[in-house]
Design a protein around this motif. Sequence first.
Motif, PDB file in Angstrom:
ATOM      1  N   ARG A   4       0.814  -1.221   0.000  1.00 42.11           N
ATOM      2  CA  ARG A   4       0.000   0.000   0.000  1.00 42.11           C
ATOM      3  C   ARG A   4       0.842   1.263   0.000  1.00 42.11           C
ATOM      4  NH1 ARG A   4      -3.886  -1.075   4.512  1.00 42.11           N
ATOM      5  NH2 ARG A   4      -4.364  -3.081   3.663  1.00 42.11           N
ATOM      6  N   TRP A   5       1.844   1.328   0.881  1.00 41.09           N
ATOM      7  CA  TRP A   5       2.660   2.533   0.965  1.00 41.09           C
ATOM      8  C   TRP A   5       3.431   2.756  -0.337  1.00 41.09           C
ATOM      9  CZ3 TRP A   5       7.863   3.351   0.491  1.00 41.09           C
ATOM     10  CH2 TRP A   5       8.692   2.231   0.489  1.00 41.09           C
ATOM     11  N   LYS A   6       3.843   1.667  -0.988  1.00 38.67           N
ATOM     12  CA  LYS A   6       4.580   1.789  -2.250  1.00 38.67           C
ATOM     13  C   LYS A   6       3.678   2.371  -3.336  1.00 38.67           C
ATOM     14  CE  LYS A   6       7.367  -2.205  -1.061  1.00 38.67           C
ATOM     15  NZ  LYS A   6       7.697  -3.593  -1.383  1.00 38.67           N
ATOM     16  N   LEU A   7       2.459   1.876  -3.389  1.00 36.40           N
ATOM     17  CA  LEU A   7       1.498   2.376  -4.366  1.00 36.40           C
ATOM     18  C   LEU A   7       1.201   3.847  -4.117  1.00 36.40           C
ATOM     19  CD1 LEU A   7      -0.151   1.451  -6.780  1.00 36.40           C
ATOM     20  CD2 LEU A   7      -1.981   0.837  -5.210  1.00 36.40           C
ATOM     21  N   CYS A   8       1.039   4.230  -2.861  1.00 36.20           N
ATOM     22  CA  CYS A   8       0.798   5.639  -2.519  1.00 36.20           C
ATOM     23  C   CYS A   8       1.995   6.515  -2.896  1.00 36.20           C
ATOM     24  CB  CYS A   8       0.493   5.787  -1.035  1.00 36.20           C
ATOM     25  SG  CYS A   8      -1.106   5.113  -0.562  1.00 36.20           S
ATOM     26  N   PHE A   9       3.195   6.023  -2.650  1.00 32.50           N
ATOM     27  CA  PHE A   9       4.410   6.773  -2.968  1.00 32.50           C
ATOM     28  C   PHE A   9       4.501   7.023  -4.477  1.00 32.50           C
ATOM     29  CE2 PHE A   9       8.895   7.563  -3.575  1.00 32.50           C
ATOM     30  CZ  PHE A   9       9.273   8.250  -2.427  1.00 32.50           C
ATOM     31  N   ILE A  10       4.307   5.973  -5.272  1.00 33.02           N
ATOM     32  CA  ILE A  10       4.360   6.094  -6.733  1.00 33.02           C
ATOM     33  C   ILE A  10       3.223   6.992  -7.224  1.00 33.02           C
ATOM     34  CG2 ILE A  10       4.214   4.836  -8.923  1.00 33.02           C
ATOM     35  CD1 ILE A  10       6.848   4.389  -7.341  1.00 33.02           C
ATOM     36  N   ALA A  11       2.034   6.853  -6.647  1.00 36.60           N
ATOM     37  CA  ALA A  11       0.904   7.708  -7.030  1.00 36.60           C
ATOM     38  C   ALA A  11       1.229   9.174  -6.748  1.00 36.60           C
ATOM     39  CB  ALA A  11      -0.359   7.286  -6.284  1.00 36.60           C
ATOM     40  N   GLY A  12       1.911   9.437  -5.641  1.00 40.01           N
ATOM     41  CA  GLY A  12       2.322  10.810  -5.327  1.00 40.01           C
ATOM     42  C   GLY A  12       3.288  11.368  -6.359  1.00 40.01           C
ATOM     43  N   LEU A  13       4.202  10.544  -6.848  1.00 38.10           N
ATOM     44  CA  LEU A  13       5.123  10.990  -7.894  1.00 38.10           C
ATOM     45  C   LEU A  13       4.374  11.335  -9.181  1.00 38.10           C
ATOM     46  CD1 LEU A  13       8.034   8.399  -7.490  1.00 38.10           C
ATOM     47  CD2 LEU A  13       8.026  10.789  -6.764  1.00 38.10           C
ATOM     48  N   VAL A  14       3.447  10.460  -9.554  1.00 39.21           N
ATOM     49  CA  VAL A  14       2.652  10.697 -10.764  1.00 39.21           C
ATOM     50  C   VAL A  14       1.791  11.949 -10.589  1.00 39.21           C
ATOM     51  CG1 VAL A  14       0.826   9.759 -12.238  1.00 39.21           C
ATOM     52  CG2 VAL A  14       2.675   8.273 -11.442  1.00 39.21           C
ATOM     53  N   LEU A  15       1.168  12.093  -9.430  1.00 44.88           N
ATOM     54  CA  LEU A  15       0.324  13.257  -9.154  1.00 44.88           C
ATOM     55  C   LEU A  15       1.134  14.558  -9.219  1.00 44.88           C
ATOM     56  CD1 LEU A  15      -2.452  14.343  -8.391  1.00 44.88           C
ATOM     57  CD2 LEU A  15      -1.844  13.987  -6.000  1.00 44.88           C
ATOM     58  N   ALA A  16       2.354  14.524  -8.713  1.00 41.66           N
ATOM     59  CA  ALA A  16       3.206  15.712  -8.775  1.00 41.66           C
ATOM     60  C   ALA A  16       3.468  16.099 -10.233  1.00 41.66           C
ATOM     61  CB  ALA A  16       4.521  15.463  -8.052  1.00 41.66           C
ATOM     62  N   GLY A  17       3.743  15.099 -11.081  1.00 41.23           N
ATOM     63  CA  GLY A  17       3.958  15.368 -12.506  1.00 41.23           C
ATOM     64  C   GLY A  17       2.721  15.935 -13.177  1.00 41.23           C
ATOM     65  N   VAL A  18       1.571  15.402 -12.832  1.00 41.36           N
ATOM     66  CA  VAL A  18       0.310  15.900 -13.394  1.00 41.36           C
ATOM     67  C   VAL A  18       0.082  17.348 -12.955  1.00 41.36           C
ATOM     68  CG1 VAL A  18      -2.211  15.619 -13.324  1.00 41.36           C
ATOM     69  CG2 VAL A  18      -0.739  13.623 -13.626  1.00 41.36           C
ATOM     70  N   CYS A  19       0.358  17.643 -11.688  1.00 41.97           N
ATOM     71  CA  CYS A  19       0.187  19.019 -11.186  1.00 41.97           C
ATOM     72  C   CYS A  19       1.113  19.996 -11.917  1.00 41.97           C
ATOM     73  CB  CYS A  19       0.447  19.074  -9.686  1.00 41.97           C
ATOM     74  SG  CYS A  19      -0.858  18.321  -8.699  1.00 41.97           S
ATOM     75  N   VAL A  20       2.345  19.575 -12.152  1.00 37.34           N
ATOM     76  CA  VAL A  20       3.269  20.441 -12.894  1.00 37.34           C
ATOM     77  C   VAL A  20       2.742  20.666 -14.304  1.00 37.34           C
ATOM     78  CG1 VAL A  20       5.579  20.595 -13.907  1.00 37.34           C
ATOM     79  CG2 VAL A  20       5.310  19.877 -11.535  1.00 37.34           C
ATOM     80  N   GLN A  21       2.266  19.601 -14.950  1.00 36.50           N
ATOM     81  CA  GLN A  21       1.732  19.720 -16.313  1.00 36.50           C
ATOM     82  C   GLN A  21       0.547  20.689 -16.348  1.00 36.50           C
ATOM     83  OE1 GLN A  21       2.763  18.492 -19.311  1.00 36.50           O
ATOM     84  NE2 GLN A  21       1.103  19.639 -20.225  1.00 36.50           N
TER      85      GLN A  21
END
Length: 137
Positions: free
Chosen positions: A50-67
């Motif tokens: 679970r924590w790994k999935l949340c961590f990776i989701a946070g990375l993807v979300l950060a990229g989406v926010c920058v975009q």
Amino acid sequence: MTTEFTPLSAAIGGGLIGLACALLLVLFGKVAGISGLIKSLFNPFTKSSRWKLCFIAGLVLAGVCVQIFKPELLVGELNLSPSMIIIAGLLVGIGTSLANGCTSGHGVCGMSRFSARSWVSTCTFMAIAIITANLVG
């Protein structure tokens, strides 16, 4: 297009990455090696995933926010075909598998723990990156 070096924002960003990695290690005993996290998600899902999935989701979300909010930060000078991007991604994946980790795991987390393997891997990553940048650029 010329990119301007901004040492303050680079230092703040690097400090935040270091802080996040340190907190993950100190509070949860986990290392923020991205390639290892992604690789482990291909195993059967467990409670510890679970924590790994949340961590990776946070990375993807950060990229989406920058975009969405600051897309000019994602503009680059290289125009690569989709096939070259796929080949590059596969080569990076093979390299991280051979090195038992990626730049985040070795360069940020491993070197700070004085891991000899991480120091060798990071020096190798950097040498290849410098050679590649000079050949391509």
